[in-house]
Each structure stands twice: as C-alpha cells, then as structure tokens.
Motif scaffolding. Structure first.
Motif, PDB file in Angstrom:
ATOM      1  N   TYR A 141     -22.940  27.834  -5.994  1.00 54.11           N
ATOM      2  CA  TYR A 141     -22.431  27.802  -4.625  1.00 54.11           C
ATOM      3  C   TYR A 141     -21.034  27.177  -4.594  1.00 54.11           C
ATOM      4  O   TYR A 141     -20.839  26.068  -5.085  1.00 54.11           O
ATOM      5  CB  TYR A 141     -23.356  26.995  -3.718  1.00 54.11           C
ATOM      6  CG  TYR A 141     -22.846  26.923  -2.303  1.00 54.11           C
ATOM      7  CD1 TYR A 141     -22.983  28.001  -1.450  1.00 54.11           C
ATOM      8  CD2 TYR A 141     -22.183  25.785  -1.834  1.00 54.11           C
ATOM      9  CE1 TYR A 141     -22.496  27.961  -0.170  1.00 54.11           C
ATOM     10  CE2 TYR A 141     -21.686  25.730  -0.548  1.00 54.11           C
ATOM     11  CZ  TYR A 141     -21.848  26.827   0.286  1.00 54.11           C
ATOM     12  OH  TYR A 141     -21.347  26.781   1.555  1.00 54.11           O
ATOM     13  N   ASN A 142     -20.084  27.900  -4.055  1.00 54.66           N
ATOM     14  CA  ASN A 142     -18.754  27.327  -3.892  1.00 54.66           C
ATOM     15  C   ASN A 142     -18.138  27.712  -2.549  1.00 54.66           C
ATOM     16  O   ASN A 142     -16.930  27.548  -2.340  1.00 54.66           O
ATOM     17  CB  ASN A 142     -17.818  27.757  -5.036  1.00 54.66           C
ATOM     18  CG  ASN A 142     -17.551  29.245  -5.041  1.00 54.66           C
ATOM     19  OD1 ASN A 142     -18.235  29.997  -4.355  1.00 54.66           O
ATOM     20  ND2 ASN A 142     -16.573  29.664  -5.825  1.00 54.66           N
ATOM     21  N   GLY A 143     -18.956  28.271  -1.673  1.00 53.52           N
ATOM     22  CA  GLY A 143     -18.480  28.558  -0.332  1.00 53.52           C
ATOM     23  C   GLY A 143     -17.636  29.805  -0.201  1.00 53.52           C
ATOM     24  O   GLY A 143     -17.082  30.069   0.868  1.00 53.52           O
ATOM     25  N   SER A 144     -17.514  30.567  -1.262  1.00 52.76           N
ATOM     26  CA  SER A 144     -16.723  31.786  -1.174  1.00 52.76           C
ATOM     27  C   SER A 144     -17.323  32.837  -2.105  1.00 52.76           C
ATOM     28  O   SER A 144     -18.209  32.543  -2.908  1.00 52.76           O
ATOM     29  CB  SER A 144     -15.269  31.518  -1.557  1.00 52.76           C
ATOM     30  OG  SER A 144     -15.192  31.062  -2.891  1.00 52.76           O
ATOM     31  N   SER A 145     -16.824  34.044  -2.007  1.00 51.62           N
ATOM     32  CA  SER A 145     -17.333  35.134  -2.820  1.00 51.62           C
ATOM     33  C   SER A 145     -16.535  35.260  -4.111  1.00 51.62           C
ATOM     34  O   SER A 145     -15.441  34.724  -4.226  1.00 51.62           O
ATOM     35  CB  SER A 145     -17.252  36.453  -2.048  1.00 51.62           C
ATOM     36  OG  SER A 145     -18.067  36.392  -0.901  1.00 51.62           O
ATOM     37  N   GLY A 146     -17.126  35.996  -5.050  1.00 51.47           N
ATOM     38  CA  GLY A 146     -16.408  36.282  -6.272  1.00 51.47           C
ATOM     39  C   GLY A 146     -17.186  35.891  -7.507  1.00 51.47           C
ATOM     40  O   GLY A 146     -18.238  35.250  -7.433  1.00 51.47           O
ATOM     41  N   ALA A 147     -16.652  36.307  -8.629  1.00 49.45           N
ATOM     42  CA  ALA A 147     -17.298  36.006  -9.906  1.00 49.45           C
ATOM     43  C   ALA A 147     -17.225  34.512 -10.202  1.00 49.45           C
ATOM     44  O   ALA A 147     -16.232  33.852  -9.883  1.00 49.45           O
ATOM     45  CB  ALA A 147     -16.608  36.793 -11.019  1.00 49.45           C
ATOM     46  N   LEU A 148     -18.283  34.021 -10.801  1.00 49.36           N
ATOM     47  CA  LEU A 148     -18.344  32.587 -11.088  1.00 49.36           C
ATOM     48  C   LEU A 148     -19.317  32.358 -12.235  1.00 49.36           C
ATOM     49  O   LEU A 148     -20.370  32.992 -12.306  1.00 49.36           O
ATOM     50  CB  LEU A 148     -18.805  31.823  -9.843  1.00 49.36           C
ATOM     51  CG  LEU A 148     -18.670  30.299  -9.844  1.00 49.36           C
ATOM     52  CD1 LEU A 148     -17.229  29.865 -10.031  1.00 49.36           C
ATOM     53  CD2 LEU A 148     -19.233  29.733  -8.537  1.00 49.36           C
ATOM     54  N   ARG A 149     -18.945  31.465 -13.118  1.00 57.18           N
ATOM     55  CA  ARG A 149     -19.815  31.105 -14.241  1.00 57.18           C
ATOM     56  C   ARG A 149     -19.951  29.593 -14.303  1.00 57.18           C
ATOM     57  O   ARG A 149     -18.998  28.867 -14.035  1.00 57.18           O
ATOM     58  CB  ARG A 149     -19.218  31.572 -15.565  1.00 57.18           C
ATOM     59  CG  ARG A 149     -19.385  33.040 -15.882  1.00 57.18           C
ATOM     60  CD  ARG A 149     -18.754  33.337 -17.244  1.00 57.18           C
ATOM     61  NE  ARG A 149     -19.164  34.616 -17.776  1.00 57.18           N
ATOM     62  CZ  ARG A 149     -18.559  35.764 -17.485  1.00 57.18           C
ATOM     63  NH1 ARG A 149     -17.536  35.773 -16.645  1.00 57.18           N
ATOM     64  NH2 ARG A 149     -18.985  36.900 -18.017  1.00 57.18           N
ATOM     65  N   ILE A 150     -21.136  29.139 -14.670  1.00 63.39           N
ATOM     66  CA  ILE A 150     -21.303  27.744 -15.072  1.00 63.39           C
ATOM     67  C   ILE A 150     -22.071  27.763 -16.389  1.00 63.39           C
ATOM     68  O   ILE A 150     -22.808  28.710 -16.673  1.00 63.39           O
ATOM     69  CB  ILE A 150     -22.042  26.892 -14.026  1.00 63.39           C
ATOM     70  CG1 ILE A 150     -23.439  27.435 -13.732  1.00 63.39           C
ATOM     71  CG2 ILE A 150     -21.242  26.796 -12.747  1.00 63.39           C
ATOM     72  CD1 ILE A 150     -24.231  26.543 -12.801  1.00 63.39           C
ATOM     73  N   GLY A 151     -21.875  26.742 -17.195  1.00 62.93           N
ATOM     74  CA  GLY A 151     -22.453  26.759 -18.540  1.00 62.93           C
ATOM     75  C   GLY A 151     -23.955  26.738 -18.548  1.00 62.93           C
ATOM     76  O   GLY A 151     -24.604  27.688 -18.987  1.00 62.93           O
ATOM     77  N   SER A 152     -24.522  25.657 -18.039  1.00 66.91           N
ATOM     78  CA  SER A 152     -25.972  25.548 -18.095  1.00 66.91           C
ATOM     79  C   SER A 152     -26.442  24.462 -17.141  1.00 66.91           C
ATOM     80  O   SER A 152     -25.661  23.629 -16.689  1.00 66.91           O
ATOM     81  CB  SER A 152     -26.434  25.223 -19.517  1.00 66.91           C
ATOM     82  OG  SER A 152     -25.927  23.965 -19.915  1.00 66.91           O
ATOM     83  N   ALA A 153     -27.724  24.504 -16.852  1.00 63.63           N
ATOM     84  CA  ALA A 153     -28.376  23.455 -16.073  1.00 63.63           C
ATOM     85  C   ALA A 153     -29.504  22.903 -16.919  1.00 63.63           C
ATOM     86  O   ALA A 153     -30.280  23.667 -17.509  1.00 63.63           O
ATOM     87  CB  ALA A 153     -28.914  24.022 -14.764  1.00 63.63           C
ATOM     88  N   ASN A 154     -29.567  21.586 -17.011  1.00 61.51           N
ATOM     89  CA  ASN A 154     -30.569  20.956 -17.859  1.00 61.51           C
ATOM     90  C   ASN A 154     -31.319  19.881 -17.085  1.00 61.51           C
ATOM     91  O   ASN A 154     -30.762  19.271 -16.166  1.00 61.51           O
ATOM     92  CB  ASN A 154     -29.898  20.316 -19.092  1.00 61.51           C
ATOM     93  CG  ASN A 154     -29.119  21.328 -19.899  1.00 61.51           C
ATOM     94  OD1 ASN A 154     -29.693  22.124 -20.621  1.00 61.51           O
ATOM     95  ND2 ASN A 154     -27.804  21.299 -19.752  1.00 61.51           N
ATOM     96  N   GLY A 155     -32.539  19.667 -17.458  1.00 61.39           N
ATOM     97  CA  GLY A 155     -33.319  18.633 -16.805  1.00 61.39           C
ATOM     98  C   GLY A 155     -34.476  18.192 -17.689  1.00 61.39           C
ATOM     99  O   GLY A 155     -34.863  18.886 -18.639  1.00 61.39           O
TER     100      GLY A 155
END
Lengths: 201, 70
Positions: A141-155
């Motif tokens: 989520y970044n409040g706008s449209s378009g391509a976006l990548r994040i590396g990973s989510a860990n828990g």
C-alpha cells in the motif's frame, strides 16, 4: 638402614621429602580419584581432542526450552491472485509430543509484487483450527497506483497448541481489496518458507 | 513476466475477475492446470476455486490473443 642407639621415631614422608623423584620411578600404586576441582591450573590450550557426539537427550538438567524437532517447507513458485479470498503459499505439519509443548513458527513470504493498480496484499499463517496470525497487512500500500515491489515479509511467533495431534500450518495471501493482482515469489526467483520448531514446555 | 501478461489479458477481457495463478501461463495446458478461477470463499475466507473458467468472456484463445498484443 642401620642405626646406633635409640630407635628413631618413624616420620611420615611428604612430597617435600622427595623433591627430585622422576616420574619413571612411580611404577605401581593407585592414584586417588580426581575430579574437576583438582585441575586448578589447567591451561585451556591443553584441552585438545574431539568431543563426543551429543543429542538433546544429554541435556538432562534443562527443564524447558529444548528444541525437540524441526520441520520446514519452502515454495519458489510464482503465485498471483486478484481475489480477496485467501490462497495457499506453503504448508508444513508437526505433531507435538506433549500438550504443554509449544510450536515456534517462523515464516517468510518472499518476492511480493504488484504490476499495476493500487491494491495491496495481506499474508497470514493459519492452522485450519481457527488459529490465525497476520504476517503482514496492507503490504504494497502506498496510496497510489502502479508497479511496486517489496522484498519480503517475515514473522515468528510461539503457538501453544494444547494438543498431541498433528498440526498443519499454512501460509496464505490475498489481494486485500480486489483492486489489483498481487504476486508472491516474484518471477520464481524468491523462496517463501515456513519453519516449525517444537519447544519443550 | 508470463503471469503478468496473463493477468493483464484476463482483466482486459473481464475487469475485476478473481483468479489465482501458479508458476506460468503460456500454453493451453498451463492455462488448464495453473489457473484457478475463484467462485467464492468458505467460512474461513479461503478461496473456493475451479479449473473450469466460469466466465464466458474468457477462453484460452481470447487470453492468448490479448497476451500476444502485449
């Protein structure tokens, strides 16, 4: 040895009476039992050799916290969804030996991506029996449209299962708002994983 | 990249369609095996899916045509 006059009183010998006794002259007799307290000046450099193999069974003085078993699974598939209903990424099963034991769950969701839109992704771990823990909410989520990548989510978290029946944990994800297609395992080059450790309670 | 183009093609054919894909979709065989159309969800929020596309607007031939334009 001979003598003249009164018989001398026998005197016990001590180590100071035989200061130059070579070790080769000690050919018989029994040493007293030794323990660690006798080794008061042992240099660490003198401790050479190989330790014997040990297992968790050797840790007899540990009342809790031992790792009893480890199970893990990985998934490197690229997966996409445009649905807010959850779909599976990777699963692993474990059977606790005691109801008082706990399961340490370590999860990683890798290669999170969207190609367009303004949707975002939610990932969680479930056990099929009502247990659910979020790994990441509103990711991308970044409040706008378009391509976006994040590396990973860990828990990671500790789960008290209260059972000796097999537990199957599954990592899931969705497109939280149906507003975009979201992807994990970006291009098949990322590995999501789930590791379960049974911890003695 | 193959999933990206597939998803774009599907949304062109029917915007808002809910679909889950695994690995890649570049052939009709992969279209039949790697695509899961969402028809609903169970009481736990898990997707209920089918391999048979329930949307008349979407066929492999049409998807392939759209993918080839990208």
């Amino acid at each position: 040895m001979g003598y003249i006059g009164k018989t001398p009183t026998p005197q016990p010998l001590t180590a100071t009476d035989i200061p130059d006794l070579p070790a080769t002259k000690i050919t018989s007799g029994t040493f007293p039992a030794l323990n660690g307290s006798n080794l008061t000046n042992l240099d660490a450099a003198d401790l050479t050799g190989t330790l014997p193999a040990i297992s968790g069974a050797n840790l007899t003085g540990v009342s809790a916290g031992k790792v009893l078993q480890v199970v893990s699974a990985e998934d490197s598939s690229e997966r996409s969804t445009s649905s807010s209903s959850f779909t599976d990424i990777v699963s692993a099963s474990i059977t606790p030996a005691s109801t008082s034991n706990k399961v340490l769950v370590i999860v990683g969701v890798a290669g999170i991506r969207r190609d367009s839109g303004n949707g975002y992704i939610t990932a969680k771990v479930v056990d099929g029996s009502g247990f659910s823990k979020s790994v990441g909410h509103a990711m991308l989520y970044n409040g706008s449209s378009g391509a976006l990548r994040i590396g990973s989510a860990n828990g990671s978290f500790l789960h008290t299962t209260n059972t000796t029946s097999q537990k199957t944990y599954t990592v899931q994800f969705n497109s939280a708002t149906n507003a975009a297609t979201v992807i994990v395992g970006d291009n098949g080059s990322s590995v999501s994983s789930l590791t379960l450790m049974e911890i003695e309670g | 990249m193959s999933l990206k183009n597939f998803n774009i093609a599907v949304q062109i054919l029917k915007e808002g369609v809910e679909v889950i894909c695994v690995n890649q979709v570049t052939t009709e065989e992969e279209y039949n095996n790697n695509v899961f159309w969402v028809t609903g969800s169970d009481e736990n929020g898990n997707a209920i899916t089918t391999n048979v596309c329930p949307h008349s607007e979407i066929t492999w031939t049409k998807v392939k045509e759209e993918m080839d334009k990208l």
